[in-house]
Design an enzyme around this catalytic site. Structure first.
Site, mmCIF file in Angstrom:
data_model
loop_
_atom_site.group_PDB
_atom_site.id
_atom_site.type_symbol
_atom_site.label_atom_id
_atom_site.label_comp_id
_atom_site.label_asym_id
_atom_site.label_seq_id
_atom_site.Cartn_x
_atom_site.Cartn_y
_atom_site.Cartn_z
ATOM 1 N N PRO A 22 13.837 2.839 4.198
ATOM 2 C CA PRO A 22 12.609 2.256 5.470
ATOM 3 C C PRO A 22 11.726 0.597 4.292
ATOM 4 O O PRO A 22 11.931 0.846 3.380
ATOM 5 C CB PRO A 22 11.520 3.112 5.410
ATOM 6 C CG PRO A 22 12.613 4.274 4.662
ATOM 7 C CD PRO A 22 13.795 4.267 4.066
ATOM 8 N N ASN A 23 11.573 -0.470 6.004
ATOM 9 C CA ASN A 23 10.990 -1.281 5.301
ATOM 10 C C ASN A 23 11.701 -2.209 4.486
ATOM 11 O O ASN A 23 10.637 -3.067 4.330
ATOM 12 C CB ASN A 23 9.359 -0.202 4.499
ATOM 13 C CG ASN A 23 8.070 -0.188 5.390
ATOM 14 O OD1 ASN A 23 8.660 0.327 7.087
ATOM 15 N ND2 ASN A 23 7.796 0.749 4.937
ATOM 16 N N ARG A 30 7.526 -8.957 2.456
ATOM 17 C CA ARG A 30 6.775 -7.516 2.323
ATOM 18 C C ARG A 30 6.404 -7.521 0.740
ATOM 19 O O ARG A 30 6.878 -7.423 0.461
ATOM 20 C CB ARG A 30 7.862 -6.460 2.273
ATOM 21 C CG ARG A 30 7.048 -4.796 2.049
ATOM 22 C CD ARG A 30 8.191 -3.215 2.083
ATOM 23 N NE ARG A 30 7.616 -2.621 1.219
ATOM 24 C CZ ARG A 30 8.464 -2.162 1.454
ATOM 25 N NH1 ARG A 30 9.693 -1.455 1.449
ATOM 26 N NH2 ARG A 30 8.076 -0.434 0.551
ATOM 27 N N TYR A 35 7.944 -7.548 -4.463
ATOM 28 C CA TYR A 35 9.144 -6.820 -4.088
ATOM 29 C C TYR A 35 10.468 -8.223 -3.850
ATOM 30 O O TYR A 35 11.066 -8.195 -4.034
ATOM 31 C CB TYR A 35 9.481 -6.076 -2.730
ATOM 32 C CG TYR A 35 9.038 -4.905 -2.775
ATOM 33 C CD1 TYR A 35 9.918 -3.801 -3.500
ATOM 34 C CD2 TYR A 35 7.799 -4.346 -1.480
ATOM 35 C CE1 TYR A 35 8.632 -2.524 -3.254
ATOM 36 C CE2 TYR A 35 7.516 -3.158 -1.447
ATOM 37 C CZ TYR A 35 7.962 -2.007 -2.699
ATOM 38 O OH TYR A 35 7.574 -0.780 -2.566
ATOM 39 N N ASN A 86 18.923 2.631 -2.382
ATOM 40 C CA ASN A 86 17.334 1.977 -1.841
ATOM 41 C C ASN A 86 16.924 3.054 -0.619
ATOM 42 O O ASN A 86 16.749 2.588 0.141
ATOM 43 C CB ASN A 86 17.121 0.725 -2.044
ATOM 44 C CG ASN A 86 15.940 0.503 -2.291
ATOM 45 O OD1 ASN A 86 15.217 2.052 -2.422
ATOM 46 N ND2 ASN A 86 14.962 -0.058 -3.009
ATOM 47 N N ALA A 89 10.875 4.733 0.355
ATOM 48 C CA ALA A 89 9.678 5.682 0.493
ATOM 49 C C ALA A 89 10.446 7.158 0.968
ATOM 50 O O ALA A 89 10.075 7.971 0.351
ATOM 51 C CB ALA A 89 9.296 5.366 1.945
ATOM 52 N N ASP A 99 20.746 15.592 -0.094
ATOM 53 C CA ASP A 99 21.882 17.395 -0.189
ATOM 54 C C ASP A 99 22.278 16.277 0.676
ATOM 55 O O ASP A 99 23.891 16.701 0.077
ATOM 56 C CB ASP A 99 21.163 18.046 0.783
ATOM 57 C CG ASP A 99 19.986 19.092 0.877
ATOM 58 O OD1 ASP A 99 20.099 18.431 -0.638
ATOM 59 O OD2 ASP A 99 19.301 19.684 1.593
ATOM 60 N N GLU A 110 21.385 4.936 -7.479
ATOM 61 C CA GLU A 110 20.105 4.433 -6.714
ATOM 62 C C GLU A 110 19.738 3.463 -7.365
ATOM 63 O O GLU A 110 19.461 3.406 -8.389
ATOM 64 C CB GLU A 110 19.690 6.023 -7.354
ATOM 65 C CG GLU A 110 17.840 6.385 -6.647
ATOM 66 C CD GLU A 110 16.865 7.195 -7.185
ATOM 67 O OE1 GLU A 110 17.464 8.197 -7.991
ATOM 68 O OE2 GLU A 110 15.564 7.211 -7.516
ATOM 69 N N HIS A 112 16.241 0.353 -7.686
ATOM 70 C CA HIS A 112 14.633 0.125 -6.521
ATOM 71 C C HIS A 112 14.559 -1.420 -7.260
ATOM 72 O O HIS A 112 15.029 -1.687 -8.319
ATOM 73 C CB HIS A 112 13.376 1.245 -7.039
ATOM 74 C CG HIS A 112 13.722 2.330 -6.986
ATOM 75 N ND1 HIS A 112 13.786 2.990 -5.221
ATOM 76 C CD2 HIS A 112 14.344 3.573 -7.431
ATOM 77 C CE1 HIS A 112 13.986 3.667 -5.295
ATOM 78 N NE2 HIS A 112 14.466 4.931 -6.635
ATOM 79 N N ARG A 119 4.132 2.260 -11.203
ATOM 80 C CA ARG A 119 3.669 1.735 -10.222
ATOM 81 C C ARG A 119 2.789 3.724 -9.241
ATOM 82 O O ARG A 119 2.478 4.299 -10.832
ATOM 83 C CB ARG A 119 4.579 1.774 -8.693
ATOM 84 C CG ARG A 119 5.497 0.556 -9.563
ATOM 85 C CD ARG A 119 6.077 0.289 -8.093
ATOM 86 N NE ARG A 119 5.072 -0.407 -7.072
ATOM 87 C CZ ARG A 119 5.271 0.063 -5.785
ATOM 88 N NH1 ARG A 119 6.864 -0.198 -5.045
ATOM 89 N NH2 ARG A 119 4.352 -0.133 -4.606
HETATM 90 C C1 DQA Z 1 10.977 0.659 -3.499
HETATM 91 C C2 DQA Z 1 10.365 1.768 -4.202
HETATM 92 C C3 DQA Z 1 9.467 2.726 -3.510
HETATM 93 O O1 DQA Z 1 8.389 3.468 -3.926
HETATM 94 C C4 DQA Z 1 8.970 2.257 -1.381
HETATM 95 O O2 DQA Z 1 8.517 3.491 -0.852
HETATM 96 C C5 DQA Z 1 9.690 1.061 -1.391
HETATM 97 C C6 DQA Z 1 10.957 0.534 -2.050
HETATM 98 C C7 DQA Z 1 11.489 0.222 -4.331
HETATM 99 O O3 DQA Z 1 13.362 -0.710 -3.872
HETATM 100 O O4 DQA Z 1 10.899 -0.944 -5.183
HETATM 101 O O5 DQA Z 1 10.178 1.572 -0.384
HETATM 102 O O6 DQA Z 1 13.013 1.593 -3.193
#
Ligand code: DQA
Length: 162
Positions: A22-23, A30, A35, A86, A89, A99, A110, A112, A119
């Site tokens: 998300p986002n 953003r 980011y 990624n 949130a 799961d 994974e 980020h 953070r």
């Molecule tokens: C994120 C880090 C997460 O804490 C955050 O909610 C994101 C982006 C990152 O890519 O740094 O939406 O996954």
């Protein structure tokens, strides 16, 4: 095809699924101080080109909806050779995504963009890390190339995990 390649064991295509939570569709606009200014389309476009140089077919998917990410992971089962996710949130909240990842027999990275450990404390815990083969955080958009490279190396060194 090599003359001794058995017909009944065709090579699976080298698909790597890149899943954006998300986002992340808002990247570029953003919180750019956290980011960066690269958009999601930029990241995907670059990965397709970069993946091709390593022999990987990059597919990508973004959703703001937890269940849609779970569906996508279920569809990945047996179809893809690796997953880069990624979870955004949902990293910090989703047992359902964890799961779904735990079911997959292929390498999982994974990722980020930001270093979540630098953070707010609520970002320090990931439900996903415990089922990932590797975690990349804090390298911005560059981290995605690192993840593709890592998966290709893992598949070379351990081709059974595919
Ligand atoms: C994120 C880090 C997460 O804490 C955050 O909610 C994101 C982006 C990152 O890519 O740094 O939406 O996954």
């Amino acid at each position: 095809m090599h003359p001794y390649t058995p017909k009944e064991a065709p090579m699976k295509p080298m698909i790597i699924d890149v899943i954006h939570g998300p986002n992340l569709n808002m990247l570029g606009r953003r919180e750019p101080e956290i980011y960066g200014s690269t958009t999601l389309a930029d990241i995907d476009r670059d990965l397709i080109t970069f993946g091709a140089t390593l022999g990987a077919d990059i597919e990508s998917f973004q959703s703001n909806v937890e269940g849609e990410i779970v569906n996508r992971l279920q569809e990945a089962y047996g179809r893809v050779r690796g997953v880069i996710i990624n979870p955004a949130a949902y990293t910090h909240t989703s047992v359902a995504i964890r799961d779904a990842l735990a079911m997959l027999p292929c390498p999982i990275i994974e990722i980020h963009l930001s270093n979540i450990h630098k953070r707010e404390p609520f970002r320090h815990h990931s439900y996903v890390s415990g089922v990932a083969d590797g975690v990349i955080a804090g390298f911005g958009a560059r981290g995605y190339r690192m993840a593709v490279e890592a998966i290709m190396d893992m598949l070379k060194n351990c081709p059974k995990k595919a």
